[in-house]
Design an enzyme around this catalytic site. Structure first.
Site, PDB file in Angstrom:
ATOM      1  N   GLY A 232       0.836  -1.202   0.000  1.00  0.00           N
ATOM      2  CA  GLY A 232       0.000   0.000   0.000  1.00  0.00           C
ATOM      3  C   GLY A 232       0.865   1.243   0.000  1.00  0.00           C
ATOM      4  O   GLY A 232       2.094   1.174   0.178  1.00  0.00           O
TER       5      GLY A 232
ATOM      6  N   SER B 160       2.602   4.823   1.045  1.00  0.00           N
ATOM      7  CA  SER B 160       3.233   5.307   2.267  1.00  0.00           C
ATOM      8  C   SER B 160       2.156   5.967   3.134  1.00  0.00           C
ATOM      9  O   SER B 160       1.346   6.743   2.622  1.00  0.00           O
ATOM     10  CB  SER B 160       4.316   6.336   1.911  1.00  0.00           C
TER      11      SER B 160
ATOM     12  N   ALA C 142      -0.330   4.409   4.510  1.00  0.00           N
ATOM     13  CA  ALA C 142      -1.609   3.691   4.453  1.00  0.00           C
ATOM     14  C   ALA C 142      -1.864   2.912   5.752  1.00  0.00           C
ATOM     15  O   ALA C 142      -3.024   2.657   6.107  1.00  0.00           O
ATOM     16  CB  ALA C 142      -1.637   2.748   3.254  1.00  0.00           C
ATOM     17  N   GLY C 143      -0.780   2.520   6.431  1.00  0.00           N
ATOM     18  CA  GLY C 143      -0.956   1.816   7.713  1.00  0.00           C
ATOM     19  C   GLY C 143      -0.261   0.464   7.799  1.00  0.00           C
ATOM     20  O   GLY C 143      -0.514  -0.312   8.722  1.00  0.00           O
ATOM     21  N   LYS C 144       0.646   0.182   6.871  1.00  0.00           N
ATOM     22  CA  LYS C 144       1.306  -1.129   6.830  1.00  0.00           C
ATOM     23  C   LYS C 144       2.091  -1.418   8.116  1.00  0.00           C
ATOM     24  O   LYS C 144       1.949  -2.483   8.710  1.00  0.00           O
ATOM     25  CB  LYS C 144       2.248  -1.218   5.609  1.00  0.00           C
TER      26      LYS C 144
ATOM     27  N   SER D  41       5.796  -1.883  -2.212  1.00  0.00           N
ATOM     28  CA  SER D  41       5.726  -2.864  -3.315  1.00  0.00           C
ATOM     29  C   SER D  41       4.692  -2.468  -4.375  1.00  0.00           C
ATOM     30  O   SER D  41       3.650  -3.102  -4.505  1.00  0.00           O
ATOM     31  CB  SER D  41       5.470  -4.289  -2.797  1.00  0.00           C
TER      32      SER D  41
END
Ligand code: ADP
Length: 177
Positions: A12, A14, A16-18, A86
């Site tokens: 996702g 930058s 987004a909450g990964k 990614s």
């Protein structure tokens, strides 16, 4: 039960909450699986893939190397939590094919929300031109076409996102019910 390895690949934009989801997920998994490892893109770029840039070629190489390590860990029974932008579909698919035990999680929040959050102050720099080739601004992001899980982090709570992933891991037999 609960000893199989799997790669949980969070992709996702930058902000987004990964990273947030992978840390919370790690906490939940600790009590349910003997081996958990986090591979965070920002940290990996300081060691394993140090020196790589943000061209498509370098981004793909970054993902290929993360995928290689994920594969080794996964086949040794680890639950691997990868958080990496990614942006390219093809390389994500390539890594998925190779690892096999793999679930793709689309950590999805609209660009304007990620930009509002601007967790690391990078969107501001990308907008001003201080940073080039920033995903979502002047570099592509190809959303997953069939992710196993989608977390809409602008619409759901962190707990809901984590719970969706745990449910999927249980459904697929990676966690004991
Ligand atoms: P990334 O790793 O994708 O770059 P981060 O996890 O560093 O993103 O930042 C995401 C930001 O969004 C954090 O400040 C986090 O607290 C916030 N946030 C708000 N709602 C959620 C949610 N439902 N899931 C994950 N993060 C959320």
């Amino acid at each position: 039960m609960g000893q199989r390895g799997v790669t949980v690949w969070l992709t996702g934009l930058s902000g987004a909450g990964k990273t947030t989801i992978s840390k919370a997920l790690e906490q939940e998994l600790r009590s349910r699986h003997p081996k958990v490892e986090i591979l965070d893109g920002d940290i990996i770029r300081e060691n394993l893939t140090k020196g790589l840039g943000f061209s498509k070629q370098d981004r793909d190489e970054n993902i290929r190397r993360i995928g290689f390590v994920s594969h080794l860990l996964t086949r040794n029974g680890v639950v691997v939590l990868v958080s990496a932008i990614s942006p390219y579909q093809e390389i994500r698919q390539e890594v998925k094919q190779r690892i096999g035990d793999f679930i793709e999680v689309f950590v999805n929040a609209p660009l304007n929300i990620c930009e509002e959050r601007d967790v690391k102050g990078l969107y501001k720099k990308a907008r001003s031109g201080e940073i080039k080739n920033f995903t979502g601004i002047d570099d592509p992001y190809e959303p997953p076409t069939s992710p196993e899980v989608e977390c809409r982090t602008d619409l759901e709570t962190l707990e809901e996102s984590v719970s969706k992933i745990l449910t999927k891991l249980t459904e697929l037999g990676y966690l004991a019910a």
